[in-house]
Design a protein around this motif. Sequence first.
Motif, PDB file in Angstrom:
ATOM      1  N   ALA A 184      62.884   3.376  78.421  1.00  0.00           N
ATOM      2  CA  ALA A 184      61.370   3.861  78.556  1.00  0.00           C
ATOM      3  C   ALA A 184      60.824   2.946  79.052  1.00  0.00           C
ATOM      4  CB  ALA A 184      60.931   4.119  77.032  1.00  0.00           C
ATOM      5  N   ALA A 185      60.806   1.510  78.951  1.00  0.00           N
ATOM      6  CA  ALA A 185      60.122   0.763  79.824  1.00  0.00           C
ATOM      7  C   ALA A 185      60.431   0.818  81.165  1.00  0.00           C
ATOM      8  CB  ALA A 185      60.245  -0.754  79.270  1.00  0.00           C
ATOM      9  N   ALA A 186      61.674   0.747  81.451  1.00  0.00           N
ATOM     10  CA  ALA A 186      62.127   0.859  83.007  1.00  0.00           C
ATOM     11  C   ALA A 186      61.314   1.823  83.639  1.00  0.00           C
ATOM     12  CB  ALA A 186      63.531   0.869  82.956  1.00  0.00           C
ATOM     13  N   ARG A 187      61.467   3.216  83.015  1.00  0.00           N
ATOM     14  CA  ARG A 187      60.801   4.297  83.515  1.00  0.00           C
ATOM     15  C   ARG A 187      59.183   4.123  83.796  1.00  0.00           C
ATOM     16  NH1 ARG A 187      65.097   6.290  85.575  1.00  0.00           N
ATOM     17  NH2 ARG A 187      66.571   7.392  84.189  1.00  0.00           N
ATOM     18  N   ARG A 188      58.683   3.513  82.981  1.00  0.00           N
ATOM     19  CA  ARG A 188      57.312   2.988  82.873  1.00  0.00           C
ATOM     20  C   ARG A 188      56.946   2.067  84.097  1.00  0.00           C
ATOM     21  NH1 ARG A 188      57.181   2.767  77.389  1.00  0.00           N
ATOM     22  NH2 ARG A 188      57.202   0.434  77.582  1.00  0.00           N
ATOM     23  N   HIS A 189      57.965   1.237  84.480  1.00  0.00           N
ATOM     24  CA  HIS A 189      57.698   0.516  85.548  1.00  0.00           C
ATOM     25  C   HIS A 189      58.175   0.932  86.851  1.00  0.00           C
ATOM     26  CE1 HIS A 189      56.475  -2.210  82.186  1.00  0.00           C
ATOM     27  NE2 HIS A 189      55.740  -2.759  83.031  1.00  0.00           N
ATOM     28  N   GLY A 190      58.663   2.287  86.858  1.00  0.00           N
ATOM     29  CA  GLY A 190      59.200   2.750  88.186  1.00  0.00           C
ATOM     30  C   GLY A 190      60.673   2.288  88.458  1.00  0.00           C
ATOM     31  N   LEU A 191      61.580   1.554  87.595  1.00  0.00           N
ATOM     32  CA  LEU A 191      62.678   1.133  87.756  1.00  0.00           C
ATOM     33  C   LEU A 191      63.609   2.375  87.705  1.00  0.00           C
ATOM     34  CD1 LEU A 191      62.345  -2.229  86.057  1.00  0.00           C
ATOM     35  CD2 LEU A 191      62.827  -1.948  88.722  1.00  0.00           C
ATOM     36  N   GLN A 192      64.817   2.323  88.566  1.00  0.00           N
ATOM     37  CA  GLN A 192      65.816   3.210  88.137  1.00  0.00           C
ATOM     38  C   GLN A 192      66.740   2.589  87.162  1.00  0.00           C
ATOM     39  OE1 GLN A 192      67.253   3.393  92.449  1.00  0.00           O
ATOM     40  NE2 GLN A 192      67.485   5.673  91.551  1.00  0.00           N
ATOM     41  N   VAL A 193      67.332   3.405  86.396  1.00  0.00           N
ATOM     42  CA  VAL A 193      68.451   2.713  85.275  1.00  0.00           C
ATOM     43  C   VAL A 193      70.047   3.081  85.404  1.00  0.00           C
ATOM     44  CG1 VAL A 193      68.740   2.805  82.741  1.00  0.00           C
ATOM     45  CG2 VAL A 193      66.483   3.172  83.548  1.00  0.00           C
ATOM     46  N   MET A 194      70.652   1.997  85.256  1.00  0.00           N
ATOM     47  CA  MET A 194      72.170   2.092  85.071  1.00  0.00           C
ATOM     48  C   MET A 194      72.421   1.559  83.739  1.00  0.00           C
ATOM     49  SD  MET A 194      74.942  -0.373  87.279  1.00  0.00           S
ATOM     50  CE  MET A 194      74.410   0.112  88.852  1.00  0.00           C
ATOM     51  N   LEU A 195      73.415   2.283  83.374  1.00  0.00           N
ATOM     52  CA  LEU A 195      74.028   1.705  81.880  1.00  0.00           C
ATOM     53  C   LEU A 195      75.275   1.170  81.983  1.00  0.00           C
ATOM     54  CD1 LEU A 195      72.855   1.966  79.142  1.00  0.00           C
ATOM     55  CD2 LEU A 195      74.083   4.306  78.807  1.00  0.00           C
ATOM     56  N   GLY A 196      75.413  -0.168  81.719  1.00  0.00           N
ATOM     57  CA  GLY A 196      76.577  -0.890  81.814  1.00  0.00           C
ATOM     58  C   GLY A 196      77.161  -1.330  80.534  1.00  0.00           C
ATOM     59  N   CYS A 197      78.335  -2.078  80.686  1.00  0.00           N
ATOM     60  CA  CYS A 197      79.122  -2.387  79.420  1.00  0.00           C
ATOM     61  C   CYS A 197      79.802  -3.706  79.744  1.00  0.00           C
ATOM     62  CB  CYS A 197      80.011  -1.503  79.226  1.00  0.00           C
ATOM     63  SG  CYS A 197      81.183  -1.122  80.415  1.00  0.00           S
ATOM     64  N   MET A 198      80.284  -4.291  78.369  1.00  0.00           N
ATOM     65  CA  MET A 198      81.246  -5.430  78.891  1.00  0.00           C
ATOM     66  C   MET A 198      82.738  -4.877  78.868  1.00  0.00           C
ATOM     67  SD  MET A 198      78.900  -7.570  79.253  1.00  0.00           S
ATOM     68  CE  MET A 198      79.996  -9.104  79.344  1.00  0.00           C
ATOM     69  N   VAL A 199      83.699  -5.592  78.474  1.00  0.00           N
ATOM     70  CA  VAL A 199      84.800  -5.112  78.360  1.00  0.00           C
ATOM     71  C   VAL A 199      85.051  -4.633  76.785  1.00  0.00           C
ATOM     72  CG1 VAL A 199      87.349  -5.627  78.240  1.00  0.00           C
ATOM     73  CG2 VAL A 199      86.210  -6.513  80.016  1.00  0.00           C
ATOM     74  N   GLU A 200      84.997  -3.383  76.606  1.00  0.00           N
ATOM     75  CA  GLU A 200      84.892  -2.833  74.995  1.00  0.00           C
ATOM     76  C   GLU A 200      86.065  -1.800  74.870  1.00  0.00           C
ATOM     77  OE1 GLU A 200      80.614  -1.601  74.663  1.00  0.00           O
ATOM     78  OE2 GLU A 200      80.239  -3.231  76.147  1.00  0.00           O
ATOM     79  N   SER A 201      86.178  -1.518  73.495  1.00  0.00           N
ATOM     80  CA  SER A 201      87.014  -0.415  73.303  1.00  0.00           C
ATOM     81  C   SER A 201      86.228   0.719  73.451  1.00  0.00           C
ATOM     82  CB  SER A 201      87.345  -0.707  71.873  1.00  0.00           C
ATOM     83  OG  SER A 201      86.405   0.005  70.875  1.00  0.00           O
ATOM     84  N   SER A 202      86.832   2.111  73.167  1.00  0.00           N
ATOM     85  CA  SER A 202      86.092   3.117  73.063  1.00  0.00           C
ATOM     86  C   SER A 202      84.970   3.298  72.266  1.00  0.00           C
ATOM     87  CB  SER A 202      87.207   4.374  73.044  1.00  0.00           C
ATOM     88  OG  SER A 202      87.740   4.579  74.119  1.00  0.00           O
ATOM     89  N   LEU A 203      85.037   2.422  71.254  1.00  0.00           N
ATOM     90  CA  LEU A 203      84.077   2.372  70.221  1.00  0.00           C
ATOM     91  C   LEU A 203      82.676   2.147  70.830  1.00  0.00           C
ATOM     92  CD1 LEU A 203      82.502   2.191  67.419  1.00  0.00           C
ATOM     93  CD2 LEU A 203      83.622   0.234  66.853  1.00  0.00           C
ATOM     94  N   GLY A 204      82.656   0.850  71.386  1.00  0.00           N
ATOM     95  CA  GLY A 204      81.355   0.342  72.172  1.00  0.00           C
ATOM     96  C   GLY A 204      80.997   1.217  73.004  1.00  0.00           C
ATOM     97  N   ILE A 205      81.949   1.697  74.017  1.00  0.00           N
ATOM     98  CA  ILE A 205      81.543   2.435  75.141  1.00  0.00           C
ATOM     99  C   ILE A 205      81.218   3.739  74.630  1.00  0.00           C
ATOM    100  CG2 ILE A 205      82.543   3.806  77.221  1.00  0.00           C
ATOM    101  CD1 ILE A 205      82.551   0.541  77.496  1.00  0.00           C
TER     102      ILE A 205
END
Length: 348
Positions: A268-289
């Motif tokens: 929500a904050a990124a949107r307010r500041h006009g930033l695009q959003v990527m959702l990333g991860c670490m090496v995680e199992s299907s649980l975290g992903i």
Amino acid sequence: MTSTALRYRVRPIELELKHTFRLSRGASDRRHNLVVEIESEGLVGYGEAAPIPRYAQDAESAHRAIDQMLSALQDPIDFEPELSRVAVADQPAAVAAVDMALRDLQAKRQGVPWYQTQGLDPETIQPTSFTIGLDCPEVVVQKVREAAGFHALKVKMGLDNDREILAAARRATDQRLRVDANEGWTLHDAQQRLDQLVELGVELVEQPLPAGELAAMRELKRTSPLPLFADESVQSLEDIPRLAEAFDGVNIKLMKCGGMGPALEMIAAARRHGLQVMLGCMVESSLGISAAVQLSPLVDFVDLDGNLLIRNDPFGGLELHAGRLLPSGQPGLGVWPLDAAPRQGCTA
Ligand code: MG
């Protein structure tokens, strides 16, 4: 509120990578993550911590932080005010695991997938990118061929032969290419490389400069022909406002920010500041992903491939359809431990 402590257990999982993972700052072929299971009224909520060494976290420190938080938490239903009070500030991966497990439990009580509690539609989820780690050009080409089913590739850079690696990748595929320099360049390097990246059809560049170099980033952004995304420069909500002039977008990861609740606030904050959003991860199992996949209808770029990089995923339920990672539609986070209760569904 009940007066008894929550029933939970924490167990280590060792994830084996299919390929040794090389970044501009090191290499490794396994990860030591933790699974937290919180039990309440016959239901189990699952959460995962993938501790990030860069931020002084490891499996031991995360385990201690989870114990500390879960011995203080009492209400598994209205948990958000309590969790924000007891969250261990310097252990965001541990906080993410607890946040995730409680949200899994919360949605399971309601009998619905978590995304449905937020009114989100999985139909809008973008295809995920797939990471191609640093390697010699021949191996990069091999990895690119193996990743033919993905719509976009994220190529790791930061070596002297960057251009050679990327040109080899480009010759091997028509897929969309994104570049992650993992802080590996100087301002001068970056200025020189960006035009070459445009010629190779790259669509965005992640973290070209070291995390703290925001003045140099602002200068780079002024003339950059490509969108620039922050990863190492952004950890939590407070980072967002000052990044707006230095980047075009932010890579939000549950393990950096402390879970799904903080990630919602950051998006929500990124949107307010006009930033695009990527959702990333670490090496995680299907649980975290899967926790991140539940949020992914909200973002522009999905970079969730952590579970696809490992050979011994202990959780099932995520589905990979035509390059898109989709939730199973089961209640909660929609995943289950493969050694406990096998159910219908395919692992990605
Ligand atoms: Mg990155």
